[in-house]
Design an enzyme around this catalytic site. Structure first.
Site, short mmCIF file in Angstrom:
data_model
loop_
_atom_site.label_atom_id
_atom_site.label_comp_id
_atom_site.label_asym_id
_atom_site.label_seq_id
_atom_site.Cartn_x
_atom_site.Cartn_y
_atom_site.Cartn_z
N LYS A 200 0.46 90.72 107.00
CA LYS A 200 -0.68 91.65 106.97
C LYS A 200 -1.87 91.05 106.23
O LYS A 200 -2.99 91.04 106.75
CB LYS A 200 -0.26 92.96 106.29
N ASN A 201 -1.63 90.57 105.01
CA ASN A 201 -2.78 90.18 104.19
C ASN A 201 -3.43 88.87 104.66
O ASN A 201 -4.56 88.57 104.26
CB ASN A 201 -2.39 90.12 102.71
N CYS B 174 -5.35 101.22 99.22
CA CYS B 174 -4.44 101.93 98.32
C CYS B 174 -5.13 102.20 96.98
O CYS B 174 -5.87 101.36 96.47
CB CYS B 174 -3.19 101.10 98.07
N ARG C 149 -10.48 99.22 91.37
CA ARG C 149 -10.42 97.96 92.13
C ARG C 149 -11.85 97.46 92.34
O ARG C 149 -12.39 97.52 93.44
CB ARG C 149 -9.69 98.16 93.46
N ASP D 146 2.77 93.63 94.99
CA ASP D 146 3.04 94.40 96.21
C ASP D 146 4.54 94.60 96.44
O ASP D 146 4.93 95.25 97.41
CB ASP D 146 2.42 93.72 97.43
N ARG E 294 0.17 101.45 107.87
CA ARG E 294 -0.93 100.51 107.65
C ARG E 294 -0.40 99.07 107.55
O ARG E 294 -1.14 98.13 107.84
CB ARG E 294 -1.66 100.82 106.34
#
Ligand code: UD1
Length: 430
Positions: A22-23, A117, A122, A307, A399
């Protein structure tokens, strides 16, 4: 409302295939904006963050063609619109990569502040610091990040990040790929997806050196051309299924992984008395006896990933003895703890530290997925618990996890997706 319903207590047996990271995908898709030509991107995970980014690119005028389940062609040769819709951008964190990519390509970007999230504050000050070091003027106002370079082309520059930031490192790389000079990022993040983004850009003609170390040098090039690239496997998806086997018990081969990326997770599982065997592109995880206690501190790569913190916490709730978790990346990442308590877990949180006193069993309960990884942790707790667990808020999970229900059901978990109408009568949807 759609939920997951899990009948816990069934050990997991079989094989799970891991999807693309994903990232990495959420940075590589915006990176296609820098490329003059068609980028064929393979091993794309089918998750909602990816669909949203592809939609955002289409809104900007990119041509996006689905080749097969995990491959897309993206052609950003004819971008006509530079306004990223707020409704799409606010839903995910990674929309901030559009700033670096648009700034790099056009010298101008205006992107709504990102969502993602809720892990405490952040900020994006390090991203801004990087863009400014490369000659950009940056304003953050009215919910927008506006960046522009008066000369129309980013100049390159040197930036020393105040803290190791994945997002800032990748965003600066994106802005710098087409710069007129050299950019140096010091104290850069070293996550596997940083290396993947560099490899993608280099395969399209960029000149990026040092990705995977804490100094990255990007010599700007005039043009990036199209090509084909395959995204690396998802470290966190693999780690999540490893933690699921620890909590629920069983013997699972997790394939299509890079075992080296999992070393930080494997090391903890070995400390917990779980057998982990590394193969070429797979890991086999076996738990037959009790789970041992351990301490975990999350850190930037190659440390234990933040994570994976909620998922390892789910397993530690069932360990023999007391474990201490320390969150070393975000201000606050324990919002899920109350949900675990509803299932009978014993956890005390003080600031960045959570003390988990293992219990012999968890009990199924209705719980809420408050963010992506916390949601995965709720599923893991449900797989291990006695009785039925219902997890709501699953849009968070979708997601970042491709076909979580199908993959877990494939190794023997009793899990399904259900819809609950407003009157609370349940109807099954499969
Ligand atoms: C990315 C990942 C997220 C992961 C995190 C850490 C994506 C889309 N998200 O998030 O899944 O949990 O890396 O591995 O890839 N910080 C600042 N100022 C900045 C930037 C960061 O203070 O400008 C702080 C953050 O608040 C945090 C720390 O630095 O405390 C690390 O954050 P960062 O690595 O940037 O995380 P994200 O890119 O948001």
């Amino acid at each position: 409302m759609t939920k997951y319903e899990i009948m816990g207590g069934k050990p997991l047996h079989g094989t799970i295939t891991i999807s693309g990271a994903k990232n990495a995908a959420v940075a590589i898709i915006p990176a296609a904006l820098l490329v003059d030509g068609v980028c064929r991107i393979e091993n794309i995970p089918q998750i909602s963050d990816v669909s949203l980014l592809l939609q955002m690119l289409q809104e900007l005028g990119a041509e996006v063609r689905t080749v097969n389940r995990s491959t897309v062609d993206i052609d950003c040769s004819h971008i006509r619109n530079r306004q990223v819709p707020y409704e799409l951008a606010r839903k995910i964190r990674a929309s901030y990569y559009l700033v670096g990519a648009l700034l790099g390509r056009f010298g101008w970007a205006e992107v709504p502040l990102p969502g993602g999230c809720d892990l405490g504050g952040r900020p994006i000050d390090q991203h801004v610091k990087g863009f400014v070091a490369m000659g950009a003027q940056v304003d953050v106002h009215s919910g927008l990040i506006c960046a522009r370079v008066p000369e129309g082309r980013v100049a390159g520059g040197s930036v020393y990040l105040d803290m190791v930031s994945v997002g800032a490192t990748m965003n600066i790389m994106l802005a710098a790929a087409l710069a007129s000079g050299m950019t140096v990022i010091e104290n850069a993040a070293k996550e596997p997806h940083i290396v993947d983004l560099a490899n993608f850009l280099n395969s399209m003609g960029a000149n990026i050196m040092g990705a995977g170390t804490d100094v990255i040098k990007i010599r700007g090039v005039k043009r990036l051309r199209g090509g084909t690239y395959s995204i690396i496997p998802d470290q966190i998806e693999a780690g999540t299924y490893m933690a699921a086997v620890v909590a629920a018990g069983g013997d699972v081969l997790i394939q299509n992984v890079i075992p080296k990326h999992l070393d930080c997770i494997t090391a903890k599982l070995l400390e917990m008395g779980v057998a982990v065997e590394e193969l070429d592109d797979a890991v086999r995880v076996r738990r037959t006896g009790p789970i041992g206690r351990t301490n975990v501190k999350t850190m930037p790569y190659p440390g234990f990933p933040t994570d994976m913190q909620p998922q390892i916490a789910a397993a530690l709730c069932l360990a023999t003895g007391t474990s201490v978790l320390t969150e070393g990346v975000f201000d606050s990442r324990y919002r899920y703890v109350d949900e675990f308590r509803r299932m009978g877990a014993h956890i005390q949180v003080d600031g960045k530290v959570a003390v988990i006193e293992g219990v012999p069993y968890l009990t199924g309960a209705p719980v809420h997925a408050c963010d992506l990884r916390a949601g995965a942790a709720m599923v893991i707790a449900g797989l291990a618990a006695r009785g039925v667990t219902e997890v709501d808020g699953i849009h968070h999970i979708e997601r970042g996890y491709e076909d979580l229900v199908g993959k877990l059901a494939g190794v023997g978990a009793d899990i399904r997706c259900i819809t609950t109408p407003d009157n609370d009568t349940q109807t099954q949807v499969g």
